[in-house]
Scaffold this active site. Structure first.
Site, PDB file in Angstrom:
ATOM      1  N   PHE A 188       0.853  -1.195   0.000  1.00 43.72           N
ATOM      2  CA  PHE A 188       0.000   0.000   0.000  1.00 43.72           C
ATOM      3  C   PHE A 188       0.876   1.227   0.000  1.00 43.72           C
ATOM      4  O   PHE A 188       1.706   1.416   0.888  1.00 43.72           O
ATOM      5  CB  PHE A 188      -0.925   0.029   1.213  1.00 43.72           C
ATOM      6  CG  PHE A 188      -1.815   1.245   1.237  1.00 43.72           C
ATOM      7  CD1 PHE A 188      -2.942   1.320   0.434  1.00 43.72           C
ATOM      8  CD2 PHE A 188      -1.504   2.338   2.029  1.00 43.72           C
ATOM      9  CE1 PHE A 188      -3.749   2.464   0.419  1.00 43.72           C
ATOM     10  CE2 PHE A 188      -2.310   3.483   2.027  1.00 43.72           C
ATOM     11  CZ  PHE A 188      -3.434   3.533   1.226  1.00 43.72           C
ATOM     12  N   LYS A 226       2.453   9.800   8.207  1.00 44.33           N
ATOM     13  CA  LYS A 226       1.710   9.397   9.415  1.00 44.33           C
ATOM     14  C   LYS A 226       2.287   9.947  10.719  1.00 44.33           C
ATOM     15  O   LYS A 226       2.049  11.099  11.049  1.00 44.33           O
ATOM     16  CB  LYS A 226       1.569   7.874   9.449  1.00 44.33           C
ATOM     17  CG  LYS A 226       0.651   7.365   8.339  1.00 44.33           C
ATOM     18  CD  LYS A 226       0.085   5.975   8.585  1.00 44.33           C
ATOM     19  CE  LYS A 226      -1.097   5.711   7.669  1.00 44.33           C
ATOM     20  NZ  LYS A 226      -0.745   5.112   6.387  1.00 44.33           N
ATOM     21  N   ASP A 255       9.222   2.444   1.847  1.00 47.76           N
ATOM     22  CA  ASP A 255       8.065   3.217   2.300  1.00 47.76           C
ATOM     23  C   ASP A 255       7.895   2.999   3.800  1.00 47.76           C
ATOM     24  O   ASP A 255       7.420   1.956   4.243  1.00 47.76           O
ATOM     25  CB  ASP A 255       6.821   2.757   1.524  1.00 47.76           C
ATOM     26  CG  ASP A 255       5.540   3.483   1.956  1.00 47.76           C
ATOM     27  OD1 ASP A 255       5.541   4.096   3.036  1.00 47.76           O
ATOM     28  OD2 ASP A 255       4.548   3.403   1.207  1.00 47.76           O
TER      29      ASP A 255
HETATM   30  C1  LIG Z   1      -0.891   5.416   4.992  1.00 41.04           C
HETATM   31  C2  LIG Z   1       0.154   4.956   4.075  1.00 41.04           C
HETATM   32  C3  LIG Z   1       0.423   5.632   2.864  1.00 41.04           C
HETATM   33  C4  LIG Z   1      -0.409   6.806   2.388  1.00 41.04           C
HETATM   34  O1  LIG Z   1      -0.313   7.894   3.246  1.00 41.04           O
HETATM   35  P1  LIG Z   1      -1.425   9.060   3.133  1.00 41.04           P
HETATM   36  O2  LIG Z   1      -0.939  10.087   4.121  1.00 41.04           O
HETATM   37  O3  LIG Z   1      -2.733   8.440   3.514  1.00 41.04           O
HETATM   38  O4  LIG Z   1      -1.415   9.548   1.739  1.00 41.04           O
HETATM   39  C5  LIG Z   1       1.453   5.176   2.077  1.00 41.04           C
HETATM   40  N1  LIG Z   1       2.198   4.126   2.434  1.00 41.04           N
HETATM   41  C6  LIG Z   1       1.976   3.459   3.592  1.00 41.04           C
HETATM   42  C7  LIG Z   1       2.857   2.317   3.945  1.00 41.04           C
HETATM   43  C8  LIG Z   1       0.942   3.844   4.444  1.00 41.04           C
HETATM   44  O5  LIG Z   1       0.699   3.157   5.565  1.00 41.04           O
END
Ligand SMILES: *Cc1c(COP(=O)(O)O)cnc(C)c1O
Length: 386
Positions: A131, A245, A216
Site C-alpha cells: 500500500f 503518518k 516506504d
Molecule cells: C498510509 C500509508 C500511505 C499513504 O499515506 P497518506 O498520508 O494516507 O497519503 C502510504 N504508504 C503506507 C505504507 C501507508 O501506511
C-alpha cells in the site's frame, strides 16, 4: 430530513459516534462516551491525542510564522530536514503533506534518476499486497486486490511480485527497471513483515543491478517498530525513504528523504503550496526530537513486547491464530470470526481497533501507551470476542 453529515462525500462507512476530544490513549464522542484508542488516526498520533509537545510547538510556531510560501526558506523546514537526514543517514529531504505525496515524489525522483543514469529506465518493482497511497500513481504502485480495475487507465510502470520472494524480484528486473519499492512491514495489507534477511537481500540485489531501493516507512517509521526507521532493524541503508503518518504527531506532514547520489530534482520538478510550511515543520521537529531519544525507543520496544505477550496469551486462551508485527504495529489473526464485526462490537465496548482484513485485527496505539492501557485494551477486546 437532511442530516448533519449528508453533505460529506461518502468515502467510507462511519459509525454514528462524533468525536470531539482526545487525550493520550483516550478519545471522547459528543455523547460523553470514552474510547480507548488503538487506531490513533491510523498510526498517526505517535505521541497520543493532543500531546503537550505538539501543542507547545503549534502555539510557539504559530505565534512566530504560520506560512511564508515554499519559495522562501523558513527555520523549521531546515531543522526538520536536518533531523530526518541525521536519523536516516541520508542526505536530502523534500517536505510534503501526505504519505501519497511523499511516495509520488519518490516515484518521480526514481524516474528522473533513471532517465539520467539508466538510459530511461523507469519501471518500479513493487509488492502484491503493498500500500503506497491513493493518488493515481501510488494506487498503481500499490498491490491491493482489485485496485488495478479502478479509475482506468492505470498509470503504467509498475511490476508486482510476491512479498518476500527474492527470486521473483530478480526475475522482474529488466533493463527498464529503475527501482524496487516496498514497506518493511505491510501495514494496510494486515501487518506482514518483509523480514530483515529479505531486506538485506533486496539491498544487495538492487546494488548489484545498479538500481534504487525505495523503502516506504510511512507506517513503520518514526519509532513505530522500536527503531526510528523500520529498515534499521536490518542494518541496511536504502536510497530513498518516505515517511508520513507519525511524523506530524497528528498534523498533516510527510517527507521524501534520499541519498545525495540520487537527488536530481531541478527547480520546477517538484513542489507544492503547503510544502515545508513552518507550522507543520515546527511540529515535526518536536515529534522527531522526542521519538529519536534512545530511551523513548527502548520504551517502545518494551511496550511492544508487552503487547505481543498479552495478545499471544489472549489468542491461546480463546483459540485464535498468530500475532504478527513488531514494536507497536501488531496484528492478531482471528479464527472463525469476522474481524470487521469484532471491530464494530469493540466500539460498543469502548475500544477503537482496526480490521484491515476479514480475519485480522490491527493494533497501532500511541507510542506512549502504558501497560495499564494495554491491559485495559485486552480486557475490552476479550469482552468483544466473547
Ligand atoms: C498510509 C500509508 C500511505 C499513504 O499515506 P497518506 O498520508 O494516507 O497519503 C502510504 N504508504 C503506507 C505504507 C501507508 O501506511
Amino acid at each position: 430530513m437532511i442530516g448533519q453529515f449528508d453533505h460529506l462525500m461518502k468515502i467510507t462507512d462511519r459509525p454514528s459516534a462524533v468525536m470531539v476530544r482526545g487525550a493520550g490513549s483516550w478519545i471522547w464522542d459528543r455523547d460523553g462516551r470514552r474510547y480507548l484508542d488503538f487506531v490513533q488516526g491510523w498510526a498517526v498520533n505517535s505521541l497520543g491525542h493532543s500531546p503537550r509537545v505538539v501543542l507547545d510547538a503549534l502555539v510557539a510556531q504559530g505565534e512566530q510564522l504560520i506560512n511564508c510560501s515554499p519559495a522562501y526558506y523558513n527555520e523549521p523546514m531546515g531543522r526538520l530536514a536536518a533531523l530526518l537526514a541525521g536519523t536516516s543517514g541520508l542526505d536530502q529531504v523534500f517536505l510534503c503533506n501526505s504519505g501519497a505525496e511523499a511516495n509520488e515524489g519518490a516515484i518521480k525522483l526514481a524516474r528522473k534518476w533513471g532517465a539520467r543514469h539508466r538510459a530511461g529506465a523507469h519501471e518500479i518493482v513493487t509488492m502484491h499486497g503493498g500500500f503506497h497511497g491513493r493518488t493515481l500513481a501510488t494506487m498503481a504502485a500499490s498491490g491491493k486486490a482489485g485496485w488495478d480495475a479502478l479509475f482506468p487507465p492505470v498509470v503504467p510502470g509498475f511490476r508486482k511480485v510476491p512479498l518476500g520472494n527474492i527470486g521473483a524480484v530478480a526475475d522482474a528486473i529488466t533493463p527498464r527497471t529503475v527501482a524496487v519499492m516496498l514497506e518493511p512491514i505491510q501495514g494496510e495489507a494486515g501487518v506482514f513483515e518483509a523480514g530483515d534477511d529479505h531486506l538485506r537481500a533486496l539491498r544487495a540485489l538492487t546494488a548489484e543491478r545498479g538500481i534504487l531501493l525505495i523503502v516506504d516507512e510511512i507506517q513503520t517509521g518514526i519509532g513505530r517498530t522500536g527503531r526510528f526507521f523500520g529498515y534499521q532493524h536490518a542494518g541496511i541503508e536504502p536510497d530513498i525513504v518516505t515517511v508520513g503518518k507519525g511524523l506530524g504527531g497528528g498534523v498533516p506532514l510527510a517527507a521524501l528523504v534520499a541519498a545525495e547520489r540520487v537527488c536530481c530534482f531541478e527547480p520546477g520538478d517538484q513542489g507544492g503550496t503547503f510544502n515545508g510550511n513552518p507550522l507543520m515543520a515546527g511540529v515535526g521537529c518536536a515529534v522527531v526530537e522526542t521519538v529519536r531519544q534512545p530511551s523513548f525507543l527502548q520504551a517502545v520496544v518494551a511496550r511492544g513486547a508487552y503487547l505481543t505477550d498479552r495478545l499471544r496469551t489472549l489468542a491461546e486462551q480463546l483459540g485464535h491464530g498468530e500475532v504478527r508485527g513488531r514494536g507497536l504495529l501488531q496484528a492478531l489473526e482471528l479464527r472463525g470470526m469476522d474481524a470487521k464485526k469484532v471491530s464494530a462490537t469493540a466500539l460498543d465496548h469502548g475500544l477503537l481497533v482496526n480490521a484491515p482484513r476479514p480475519d485480522t485485527l490491527r493494533f497501532m496505539p500511541a507510542l506512549t501507551v502504558t501497560r495499564e492501557e494495554i491491559d485495559e485494551m485486552i480486557a475490552r477486546l476479550r469482552a468483544s470476542l466473547d
